[in-house]
Design an enzyme around this catalytic site. Structure first.
Site, PDB file in Angstrom:
ATOM      1  N   ASP A  69       0.799  -1.168  -0.009  1.00  0.00           N
ATOM      2  CA  ASP A  69       0.206   0.302   0.206  1.00  0.00           C
ATOM      3  C   ASP A  69       1.123   1.516   0.444  1.00  0.00           C
ATOM      4  O   ASP A  69       2.489   1.204   0.069  1.00  0.00           O
ATOM      5  CB  ASP A  69      -0.830   0.400   0.974  1.00  0.00           C
ATOM      6  CG  ASP A  69      -2.461   1.305   0.804  1.00  0.00           C
ATOM      7  OD1 ASP A  69      -2.122   1.882  -0.279  1.00  0.00           O
ATOM      8  OD2 ASP A  69      -3.267   1.020   1.705  1.00  0.00           O
TER       9      ASP A  69
HETATM   10  C1  BGC Z   1      -4.772   3.310   0.573  1.00  0.00           C
HETATM   11  C2  BGC Z   1      -5.148   2.356  -0.469  1.00  0.00           C
HETATM   12  C3  BGC Z   1      -5.152   3.347  -1.894  1.00  0.00           C
HETATM   13  C4  BGC Z   1      -3.878   4.401  -1.618  1.00  0.00           C
HETATM   14  C5  BGC Z   1      -3.074   5.013  -3.407  1.00  0.00           C
HETATM   15  C6  BGC Z   1      -3.684   3.890   0.294  1.00  0.00           C
HETATM   16  O1  BGC Z   1      -3.564   4.992   2.026  1.00  0.00           O
HETATM   17  O2  BGC Z   1      -5.528   2.914   1.853  1.00  0.00           O
HETATM   18  O3  BGC Z   1      -6.528   1.784  -0.185  1.00  0.00           O
HETATM   19  O4  BGC Z   1      -5.248   2.442  -3.312  1.00  0.00           O
HETATM   20  O5  BGC Z   1      -3.357   4.468  -0.878  1.00  0.00           O
HETATM   21  O6  BGC Z   1      -4.379   6.110  -3.461  1.00  0.00           O
END
Ligand code: BGC
Length: 735
Positions: free
Chosen positions: A281
């Site tokens: 993530d």
């Molecule tokens: C979130 C993800 C998201 C990613 C990219 C993160 O903070 O947990 O679900 O896809 O950011 O934007």
């Protein structure tokens, strides 16, 4: 008891497939194509330098000015980008990749979750339709709009199961149940893929169970529970063809998932057989330092790679440290190669290379705004959940007399949720006030008062006007909304009541003494115990999107009957959470009496249970029958039930099937959803609904996470919610 226990270790995939899983509409490339892809990947990797290989694992976010990033793409040191949305920029990046030595195309990803241009209801609302096909259609429409722009991957679907409405990200998922969650996980993956985007099933795994409901917080989950509750939607997503999986930020049993080899490599890649890309993530590899499992970024990079994280989203850990680590022998070259192989294989499978063996990626034709809107309206119509409707207060009819519509949210034309449309002109949206006016304005008076200074009711505006409207009306419709910024990521709540002064307004309106319809726009279950006592009817509208207020007016006026059901329990108070219909029994079953499971200051039951939702008509269930009284562990059984519309209006009912294993080696949940079907019934009409269960559908997981089908008696419950009381039973035998 133990002597009766026979473990049947099944192929994990067979045991936990949702009963109605269907093949992906974009099937994986054929065996021959797969073999050809493997050969091409090997040939390509043989030509790659170590720096180019690491470039394929590098996944930064767009940063302005972006000339430096374009140059780095040309050098083959950036293989994937996120958050590039502008078509000019998207083209510039793919052109830069084409100008690189090996011309490897980029993965280009954004969070196309419930909107690209036209905003759909949020995914929790999709689940409230209990119609996976609608979720598939919604995902397809969003993907078709997004893919036109040149994006090829969405960070969706979020398929984390959660029993904790304090956790703000329940808005992005399908609620508390693994069976319902699996059906929606598969449908969403199928839809996005059909619409031309690769998917990222997220967040593997246990992100929805943070202690205290605090986002990013750790979870303690036994292997048995992990496989019973949290992993099934990921199996469904893999089965539906998800190309990538995103690892979760949090710790599970003390080890951050981003550095957790047991979860990522042993379970996800080996046991579940996931062959696609596992990405971190956002900045999660860097955050291994915050977790206290890495002293610096170099160590974080080694740990994440070793765990099985193929793509480094925005940490720059792989970019900065893998090359030197590999040269120093601190990271096996085979680990880097394995990750690169996965990335290139997925790019071939997606058809990104001009010589992709399965065929070159075809972007579906553009879709008209009218059909996107029609789909958004269809989803919204079926997502609203009528929690309460005393004295048939709804629908609003000419007999309802003068209606006072109160609440600034009734003027709103945008959604109170995160991840709005990506940088485009806001689509035209009808407000609830306008939508109601055009429906009932000619037959009765519609008075309106904003009541609040903002859609989320943080402060009053002309409270006296709102009260005067209520006094002058026969029926009050009060629209309340969860505070605009408190659903979604980093939006955990310690209080689940109405925010701002909305509760105060409701109290004042209740004093007026007219029947009140409470319309609740929310991203999560709320604790509405006090509020529901003061009103005649409650309609949960979620955050309904561009077409949502029009759909809401259709449902409030009875043009369309409400047919949503809760995908997540509504608690009485925060102290009850985490809460689920599927809890385990206890030594002292909850009866509300002292010395039984519960609270001295709260009832043990929820305010509204999972699966609950009313229509404007009523349904009766009868003639529950099982095709056979017993089935062997490789057997199947058909369960059928008659459902009749006993009211005077047409409606849809979600027929739900639950089972309970009475005696087993482990305590089994009080009820488990095992089937559901939404049926349309005219007044007086009766239909027979049939469910087929394989014994394998009744498996649970042991301490090692192995599926077990244990012979014994199973009770069956069928009805319109998780408290369904029409009951039968059958036996599973050893042979
Ligand atoms: C979130 C993800 C998201 C990613 C990219 C993160 O903070 O947990 O679900 O896809 O950011 O934007």
């Amino acid at each position: 008891m133990r002597s009766r226990l026979i473990l049947l270790i099944l192929l994990a995939s067979l045991a936990t497939l949702p009963a109605h899983a269907t093949p992906s509409p974009s099937p994986a490339p054929s065996r021959a194509a797969e073999a050809e892809i493997a050969t091409k990947v090997s040939a390509l990797m043989a030509r790659m330098t170590l720096a180019e290989k690491i470039g394929q694992l590098n996944f930064p976010s767009l940063a302005f000015p972006y000339e430096d990033q374009l140059a780095t793409v040309r050098q083959g040191r950036i293989g994937n980008m996120l958050n590039v949305v502008n078509p000019v920029h998207l083209r510039a990046f793919q052109d830069a990749a084409r100008a690189s030595r090996l011309k490897i195309p980029l993965l280009l990803a954004i969070d196309a979750i419930h909107a690209f241009h036209i905003t759909f209801p949020t995914p929790i609302a999709w689940a409230a339709t209990w119609r996976p096909q609608l979720a598939q259609d919604a995902a397809e429409m969003i993907a078709r709009q997004t893919a036109q722009n040149g994006i090829n991957l969405t960070f969706a679907p979020m398929i984390d199961i959660s029993r904790d409405p304090r956790w703000g990200r329940v808005i992005e998922g399908a609620g508390e149940d693994p069976f319902l969650g699996s059906a929606f996980a598969a449908a969403r993956v199928r839809g996005y893929r059909k619409g031309g985007l690769a998917t990222a099933a997220k967040h593997f795994v246990g992100y929805g169970a943070p202690e205290g409901g605090r986002d990013y917080n750790g979870a303690q989950i036994s292997l048995s529970e992990l496989f019973d509750r949290y992993i099934p939607p990921f199996e469904a997503a893999i089965d539906a063809g998800t190309e990538t999986v995103m690892a979760s930020f949090n710790t599970v049993n003390g080890v951050p998932v981003t550095a957790n080899r047991a979860l990522i490599t042993d379970i996800l890649k080996e046991r579940l057989g996931f062959e696609g890309i596992v990405m971190s993530d956002f900045a999660a590899i860097y955050e291994l330092i915050n977790h206290g499992v890495a002293g610096d970024l170099a160590e974080a990079a080694r740990k994440a790679l070793n765990a099985g994280i193929d793509l480094d989203m925005t940490s720059k850990a792989y970019e900065r440290h893998l090359e030197s680590a590999a040269r120093a022998g601190e990271v096996p070259a085979a680990e880097i190669d394995a990750a690169v192989r996965r990335v290139l294989t997925v790019k071939y499978r997606m058809g990104l290379f001009p010589d992709s063996p399965g065929g070159v990626r075809k972007i579906p034709s553009p879709v008209s705004e009218a059909s996107v809107r029609a789909t958004a309206r269809a989803v919204a119509r079926e997502s609203f959940v009528l929690l309460k409707n005393d004295g048939a207060t709804l629908p609003i009819t000419p007999q309802s007399g003068t209606v006072a519509l109160i609440g600034a949210a009734a003027l709103a034309t945008s959604d109170h949720s995160w991840y709005g449309p990506a940088g485009l002109k806001k689509p035209e949206t009808e407000s609830l006030r306008d939508a109601l006016e055009s429906r009932i304005g000619t037959t009765q008076d519609l008075l309106f008062a904003e009541g609040f200074a903002d859609p989320c009711g943080l402060s009053f505006k002309d409270k006296a006007g709102a009260l005067a409207a209520a006094r002058a009306a026969n029926l009050v419709v009060l629209v309340v909304a969860e505070d605009c910024i408190i659903s979604g990521e980093a939006a955990s709540r310690a209080d689940l009541g109405l925010t701002g002064v909305q509760g105060e307004m409701l109290d004042a309106l209740a004093e007026v003494g007219k029947p009140i319809v409470l319309v609740v726009e929310t991203g999560r279950p709320l604790a509405l115990t006090e509020a529901v006592e003061k009103v005649a009817a409650v309609m949960v509208a979620w955050h309904p999107g561009t077409e949502g207020r029009t759909a809401l007016a259709e449902v409030l006026t009875g043009e369309v009957a409400p047919s949503g059901k809760l995908p997540m329990t509504f608690p009485r108070s925060v102290g009850q959470v985490p809460i689920s219909y599927g809890d385990l029994p206890t030594s002292r079953p909850a009866t509300g009496d002292r010395y039984t499971t519960g609270y001295v200051d709260e009832k043990p039951t929820p305010l509204y249970p999972f699966g609950h939702g009313l229509s404007y008509t009523t349904f009766a269930y009868s003639d529950l029958k099982t095709s056979v009284p017993t089935m062997a562990r490789n057997g199947r059984i058909e369960i059928r039930v008659d459902v009749t519309n006993t009211g005077t209006r047409a409606g849809h009912e979600v027929v739900q099937l639950y089972t309970r294993q009475l005696v087993a080696a482990r305590s089994r949940p009080l009820r488990e959803l095992k089937g559901f079907e939404k049926v349309a019934l005219k007044p007086g009409q009766r239909r027979t609904v049939r469910f087929t269960l394989a014994a394998a559908d009744l498996a649970y997981h042991d301490d090692e996470g192995r599926p077990v089908i244990e012979p014994g008696t199973f009770d069956v419950f069928v009805g319109g919610s998780s408290t369904a009381d029409l009951e039968g039973s059958f036996e599973v035998t050893e042979d």
